[in-house]
Scaffold this motif. Structure first.
Motif, PDB file in Angstrom:
ATOM      1  N   ILE A 110     -35.333 -28.928  37.059  1.00  0.00           N
ATOM      2  CA  ILE A 110     -34.724 -28.984  35.733  1.00  0.00           C
ATOM      3  C   ILE A 110     -34.713 -27.593  35.098  1.00  0.00           C
ATOM      4  O   ILE A 110     -33.731 -27.161  34.488  1.00  0.00           O
ATOM      5  N   SER A 111     -35.838 -26.887  35.261  1.00  0.00           N
ATOM      6  CA  SER A 111     -35.936 -25.546  34.691  1.00  0.00           C
ATOM      7  C   SER A 111     -34.898 -24.600  35.305  1.00  0.00           C
ATOM      8  O   SER A 111     -34.278 -23.792  34.604  1.00  0.00           O
ATOM      9  N   ASP A 112     -34.688 -24.730  36.623  1.00  0.00           N
ATOM     10  CA  ASP A 112     -33.707 -23.874  37.311  1.00  0.00           C
ATOM     11  C   ASP A 112     -32.280 -24.167  36.871  1.00  0.00           C
ATOM     12  O   ASP A 112     -31.405 -23.309  36.984  1.00  0.00           O
ATOM     13  N   MET A 113     -32.026 -25.377  36.387  1.00  0.00           N
ATOM     14  CA  MET A 113     -30.684 -25.728  35.923  1.00  0.00           C
ATOM     15  C   MET A 113     -30.351 -25.062  34.589  1.00  0.00           C
ATOM     16  O   MET A 113     -29.189 -25.043  34.173  1.00  0.00           O
ATOM     17  N   ASN A 114     -31.389 -24.552  33.912  1.00  0.00           N
ATOM     18  CA  ASN A 114     -31.205 -23.881  32.620  1.00  0.00           C
ATOM     19  C   ASN A 114     -30.486 -24.764  31.590  1.00  0.00           C
ATOM     20  O   ASN A 114     -29.616 -24.303  30.851  1.00  0.00           O
ATOM     21  N   LEU A 115     -30.854 -26.058  31.589  1.00  0.00           N
ATOM     22  CA  LEU A 115     -30.296 -26.960  30.578  1.00  0.00           C
ATOM     23  C   LEU A 115     -30.820 -26.558  29.202  1.00  0.00           C
ATOM     24  O   LEU A 115     -31.991 -26.211  29.044  1.00  0.00           O
ATOM     25  N   SER A 116     -29.956 -26.637  28.218  1.00  0.00           N
ATOM     26  CA  SER A 116     -30.420 -26.419  26.856  1.00  0.00           C
ATOM     27  C   SER A 116     -31.247 -27.629  26.416  1.00  0.00           C
ATOM     28  O   SER A 116     -31.177 -28.703  27.020  1.00  0.00           O
ATOM     29  N   VAL A 117     -32.030 -27.436  25.362  1.00  0.00           N
ATOM     30  CA  VAL A 117     -32.825 -28.542  24.824  1.00  0.00           C
ATOM     31  C   VAL A 117     -31.926 -29.701  24.423  1.00  0.00           C
ATOM     32  O   VAL A 117     -32.215 -30.879  24.702  1.00  0.00           O
ATOM     33  N   THR A 118     -30.790 -29.387  23.791  1.00  0.00           N
ATOM     34  CA  THR A 118     -29.859 -30.428  23.349  1.00  0.00           C
ATOM     35  C   THR A 118     -29.299 -31.211  24.524  1.00  0.00           C
ATOM     36  O   THR A 118     -29.242 -32.452  24.494  1.00  0.00           O
ATOM     37  N   ALA A 119     -28.888 -30.507  25.581  1.00  0.00           N
ATOM     38  CA  ALA A 119     -28.328 -31.184  26.759  1.00  0.00           C
ATOM     39  C   ALA A 119     -29.360 -32.098  27.405  1.00  0.00           C
ATOM     40  O   ALA A 119     -29.047 -33.222  27.816  1.00  0.00           O
ATOM     41  N   LEU A 120     -30.612 -31.621  27.486  1.00  0.00           N
ATOM     42  CA  LEU A 120     -31.664 -32.451  28.078  1.00  0.00           C
ATOM     43  C   LEU A 120     -31.910 -33.697  27.228  1.00  0.00           C
ATOM     44  O   LEU A 120     -32.060 -34.804  27.767  1.00  0.00           O
ATOM     45  N   LEU A 121     -31.942 -33.534  25.896  1.00  0.00           N
ATOM     46  CA  LEU A 121     -32.196 -34.689  25.023  1.00  0.00           C
ATOM     47  C   LEU A 121     -31.065 -35.702  25.083  1.00  0.00           C
ATOM     48  O   LEU A 121     -31.308 -36.915  25.045  1.00  0.00           O
TER      49      LEU A 121
END
Length: 433
Positions: free
Chosen positions: A312-323
């Motif tokens: 997940i960290s390597d995907m560099n998702l923003s906090v908003t996208a993850l939520l």
């Protein structure tokens, strides 16, 4: 062996076990055992014994059966009826009139029971016949009850916040305090929706013949005093730093028992029934937590949570996208599992992702509870829908349709605490560590 294969294998096994009717606790334990035996070299027998023993005498978990017992005592006493009677004179002239009894009645009872199901059953038993007899629309009666009863999961003392705190090693006292402002926010959203519907369509709400003088309102308010004392005693002891959640739970049971006896509507038979019901519920939750703890430990040995968090960290998702992704995930999962099972099933996998992107675990606990609240009114396994169906005999899809606006209000609540996280964090920060 690749992590996706391990994850899919264990997920498939869990779904198969749950679909076949195996108890949630046993399903979790069997999946954890399969993970240890198939995908690690760890001594499975030793890990099972140490995990079950280590998690079976958690002091923080002691608060759980005590708060459940407190709710069961109130459920069987006259105080719930007194609460309804005390609210009616004050709400009779508000926009939406007596529909607000559902909203505020559920909020008050949630604060002393900690259970969504107990709140729906207790308030619904009083309000549904009364509001139906007075001519209020069925959709708003059922919707306000289903939506507002979910407040039992958020407003402290919340059983599900205790479960989250134990599962993630967060301070239960800080979680309780963090739930106060979001709880008031949701009460405001629900009451505001009822008021707006009443203003938009005045003919929707039947006229009221009764008038209450100020003196009559004050006299009726005396019935709210016992519940106010109970809420003040429990929450005040925690917030004031006078007692831990476990100590406050014991205080709550003592106060609830004294007040129930004083009301003249309690007996030894009812007390015995409350103890037995609380014991059954507590044992079910404790077994689920033990199974979840073992699954969490076994997942650690397989390395799956660590690798998933790194992915997940390597995907560099923003906090908003993850939520956004997690909200959709929890809503879908909540369609098939009860709230406590959702919490204990997912925390071991989700928390490494959450901490990897810098989300505060305390804030995430409140976010997770609100999303789980949404699942309580989502078919096919929305628990509040089942409770209300049992009370009224109305088709569950009609109840779900009536509750849908409140589902959207809960979603709005998630957006608001995401945009303004201070709603959750300001009181715990004032409280300190």
């Amino acid at each position: 062996m690749s992590d996706p294969f391990i994850g899919l294998t264990l997920l498939g096994l869990l779904i198969a076990l749950l679909a076949s009717g195996v108890w949630v606790a046993l399903s979790l334990s069997l999946v954890g055992l399969a993970g240890l035996v198939l995908f690690s070299n760890a001594p499975s027998g030793l890990i099972i014994a140490s995990t079950f023993w280590g998690h079976s005498h958690s002091w923080a978990l002691t608060a759980l059966p005590l708060f459940i017992l407190m709710g069961e005592i109130l459920l069987r006493s006259r105080m719930s009826d007194d609460m309804f009677t005390g609210l009616v004179p004050w709400l009779a002239r508000a926009p939406g009139r007596l529909l607000h009894v559902n909203v505020f009645g559920c909020a008050i009872f949630a604060a002393v029971s900690g259970s969504s199901a107990a709140t729906a059953a207790t308030i619904g038993r009083m309000s549904v016949p009364e509001l139906t007899k007075r001519g209020y629309p069925e959709s708003l009666i059922l919707g306000t009850l289903a939506g507002s009863a979910t407040l039992g999961l958020l407003i402290p003392p919340s059983i599900i916040l205790i479960v989250y705190g134990v599962a993630t090693e967060q301070s239960i006292a800080r979680l309780f305090v963090a739930g106060i402002l979001p709880g008031f926010m949701l009460i405001g959203l629900f009451a505001g929706y009822v008021a707006v519907r009443a203003w938009m369509n005045p003919n929707l709400i039947p006229p009221i013949d009764e008038t209450f003088s100020f003196k009559e309102k004050i006299m009726a308010s005396r019935r709210l005093v016992p519940v106010a004392l109970l809420i003040g005693g429990v929450i005040g002891a925690i917030y004031g730093g006078l007692a831990s959640p476990t100590d406050a739970a014991a205080l709550g049971v003592v106060l609830a028992t004294i007040l129930a006896w004083a009301s003249g509507s309690f007996s030894w038979a009812l007390f015995g029934a409350a103890v037995m019901s609380a014991t059954r519920t507590s044992c079910m939750i404790a077994l689920i937590l033990l199974g979840a703890a073992f699954l969490s430990v076994s997942m650690g040995f397989t390395g799956l949570p660590r690798n998933l968090a790194a992915w997940i960290s390597d995907m560099n998702l923003s906090v908003t996208a993850l939520l956004v992704a997690l909200t959709l995930f929890f809503i879908v999962l909540g369609c098939f599992l009860d709230g406590i099972s959702v919490i204990v099933l997912t925390t071991s996998i989700i928390m490494p992702m959450v901490t990897a992107v810098g989300i505060d675990p305390l804030w995430f606990g409140i976010y997770l509870v609100i999303v789980v609240e949404m699942s309580q009114i989502t078919p096919p396994v929305g628990f509040n829908l089942f409770v209300i169906q049992g009370l009224t005999g109305i088709d569950i899809l009609r109840i779900a349709k009536a509750a849908f606006p409140f589902f959207l209000l809960l979603l709005l609540g998630v957006v608001l605490i995401t945009v303004f996280p201070q709603i959750v964090t300001v009181l715990p920060n004032m409280m300190g560590n």
